[in-house]
Design a protein around this motif. Sequence first.
Motif, short mmCIF file in Angstrom:
data_model
loop_
_atom_site.label_atom_id
_atom_site.label_comp_id
_atom_site.label_asym_id
_atom_site.label_seq_id
_atom_site.Cartn_x
_atom_site.Cartn_y
_atom_site.Cartn_z
N ALA A 115 -36.49 -31.05 -28.91
CA ALA A 115 -35.74 -31.85 -27.92
C ALA A 115 -35.67 -31.14 -26.58
N ILE A 116 -35.45 -29.83 -26.61
CA ILE A 116 -35.36 -29.06 -25.37
C ILE A 116 -36.69 -29.07 -24.62
N LEU A 117 -37.78 -28.86 -25.34
CA LEU A 117 -39.09 -28.83 -24.69
C LEU A 117 -39.50 -30.20 -24.15
N SER A 118 -39.12 -31.26 -24.85
CA SER A 118 -39.55 -32.59 -24.43
C SER A 118 -38.63 -33.20 -23.37
N ARG A 119 -37.34 -32.89 -23.41
CA ARG A 119 -36.39 -33.54 -22.52
C ARG A 119 -36.13 -32.78 -21.23
N THR A 120 -36.44 -31.51 -21.19
CA THR A 120 -36.21 -30.74 -19.97
C THR A 120 -37.22 -31.15 -18.90
N ARG A 121 -36.68 -31.53 -17.74
CA ARG A 121 -37.54 -31.91 -16.61
C ARG A 121 -36.94 -31.34 -15.33
N PHE A 122 -37.83 -31.00 -14.40
CA PHE A 122 -37.41 -30.48 -13.11
C PHE A 122 -37.76 -31.49 -12.03
N LYS A 153 -42.38 -29.81 -16.53
CA LYS A 153 -42.01 -29.56 -17.91
C LYS A 153 -42.11 -28.07 -18.21
N ILE A 154 -41.37 -27.63 -19.23
CA ILE A 154 -41.30 -26.21 -19.56
C ILE A 154 -42.69 -25.63 -19.82
N LEU A 155 -43.44 -26.29 -20.69
CA LEU A 155 -44.72 -25.73 -21.11
C LEU A 155 -45.81 -25.86 -20.06
N LYS A 182 -46.38 -20.03 -38.86
CA LYS A 182 -46.87 -21.37 -39.19
C LYS A 182 -47.30 -22.14 -37.95
N GLY A 183 -46.79 -21.71 -36.77
CA GLY A 183 -47.20 -22.35 -35.53
C GLY A 183 -46.75 -23.77 -35.36
N ARG A 184 -45.60 -24.13 -35.89
CA ARG A 184 -45.15 -25.51 -35.77
C ARG A 184 -44.53 -25.74 -34.39
N ARG A 185 -43.24 -25.53 -34.23
CA ARG A 185 -42.60 -25.69 -32.94
C ARG A 185 -42.93 -24.56 -31.98
N PHE A 186 -43.48 -23.47 -32.49
CA PHE A 186 -43.70 -22.29 -31.66
C PHE A 186 -45.17 -21.92 -31.55
N ASP A 187 -46.01 -22.92 -31.54
CA ASP A 187 -47.43 -22.66 -31.37
C ASP A 187 -47.69 -22.09 -29.97
N GLY A 188 -48.34 -20.95 -29.89
CA GLY A 188 -48.63 -20.31 -28.61
C GLY A 188 -47.58 -19.36 -28.11
N TRP A 189 -46.46 -19.24 -28.85
CA TRP A 189 -45.38 -18.34 -28.45
C TRP A 189 -45.59 -16.96 -29.09
N GLY A 240 -47.73 -17.22 -22.08
CA GLY A 240 -48.38 -17.22 -20.78
C GLY A 240 -49.24 -15.98 -20.57
N LYS A 241 -50.24 -16.10 -19.72
CA LYS A 241 -51.11 -14.99 -19.40
C LYS A 241 -50.50 -14.15 -18.28
N GLY A 242 -51.00 -12.93 -18.16
CA GLY A 242 -50.50 -12.05 -17.11
C GLY A 242 -49.13 -11.49 -17.37
#
Length: 409
Positions: free
Chosen positions: A235-242, A263-265, A312-319, A371-373
Motif C-alpha cells: 500500500a505504501i509503495l503504490s499509494r505514495t505520490r509526490f 512514485k517511490i520506486l 523470496k523477493g515478494r514485496r522486497f524484490d530488488g531491495w 539503487g545504484k551508486g
Amino acid sequence: MEKSPELAQMILPRSVAKLLHHRLSSEFAGLQDKSTLLQPRQNETIKYKVFAGTWNVGGVAPPDDLDLKDWLDTTAGSCDIYVLGFQEIVPLNARNVLGPKKRSAAMKWDSLIADALNNTRRRRQQGGRGGAMSGCREAAHSERRQDQDVFRRVTSKQMVGIFVSVWARSALRQHVRRHLAVSCVGAGVLGLLGNKGAVTVRFVLQGTSFCFVCCHLASGSDDGDVLLRNADVGAILSRTRFHGRGSAEAEAEASQELTLPKKILHHDRVVLLGDLNYRVAMDDEDEARQLVTARKWSMLLENDELLLELSKGRRFDGWHEGLVTFAPTYKYHRNSDKLYWWADGGADRGGHRNSKQHRAPAWCDRILWRGKGMMQTRYESCGGYRLSDHRPVRAVFHFHAVCEVAKHV
C-alpha cells in the motif's frame, strides 16, 4: 602534497562554482579535506555521506537532557545529510489517532537533534559559565560557523506517531530543498488512518533523486501477521505520490531539464527505514529462548521474517539490507537492557500466557535500500538508549552523484 585519489573525484556543484575561493572550500565541509581545494572539472562525481536512523520511542516524551550524540555518532565525523525517522512519538490512542495533531513532541525531538548535531547544549553551558564576554565570543564563533559545519533542518513531517526529520549542512541545505516533497500514507485502522503507514521524503541532488521512506507496519506475531505487513508495504509503495516541486525556481528547472519521479520506486536511490515489525518465526519456544540466552543471533536470524521475505523477493524484490550483526531491537524492559519474555511474569489471572508478553525478541527496526551508486558502510543498533522498549538503529551510506560544472570558474 600529493592529492588523494578519492578527493580527486570530488567536485563542487554548479550553483556555487562562481563563488570565491574561500567560500568553495567551505561549501561542502566534510566532503573533502578543508586544506585542499580541487579545481572543478566537468562531469565529475560528488560523494555524499548520508546518515539514516530509525527509533520507535514507544509514546514516551523525551527528557530535556536526552543526548542523541551517541546515536548520531557526531564524534566519528559528521555526515552531510541526516534523515531520522521516529515511530510512536505520541501514544497511539484514539485521541491522538483521530484528534488534532500535537506538534509539541515533534518540536521537542527537533530541538534535541539540533543540540546533538551542532553541539549547542555544550556551547550554551560554556557560555553561561563564561559570562558576557564569553557569550559575545561564542556568538561571533557561531556566526562564522554558519557557512561551514552548522546543520540546519531541511524539513520535518509528522503523521500521528510517525515523524521524519531531515537535516543538512548549512551550505548544502539550499540544494536539498530545491526539489523537496513529502507524502504521507496511512495504513492503520480501516487501512487508512495514520497509526500505521509511512511518511516519505524525496529530494534531488545534482540530478540524482533520493527517497527516504519512514514506515510503521502492522504489528503482531500470530500466523498471518507477516502478510499484513507485506500488505502495508504494498500500500505504501503504490499509494505514495509526490506532487509538489518546491520553489518556483526548482519548478522552472524541472520543467526544462528534469522529470521528477512521482512514485517511490521511480527514484534513483531509495532508503526504507522504520519499525517494520517483522518477527522471529519459531515454533519451538524452548529453542528460541536458548538461542537468546546464548546470544546466538545468527541462528535466531535464520527464522527472521524479513530476511525470509527478502530471500523470496515478494514485496522486497530488488531491495538490500546490510548484514545484521547486532542484538534484537525489541522488546526490552524500559530503562533496562533486559529483554522482555513471557516467563517474566507473563501469565494472566487464569494462568494462561499473555500473548502480548509472549513475544520472542525480534529485529523489528530495520533499514533497507535499493539503487545504484550506493554503498552502505555501517549498520548497527545503539544499546545505550533505554527510553523505549525498542533500540534505535542507524546506517551510514555513501552516495555518488554526477554533476556538470562550467569550464571557467
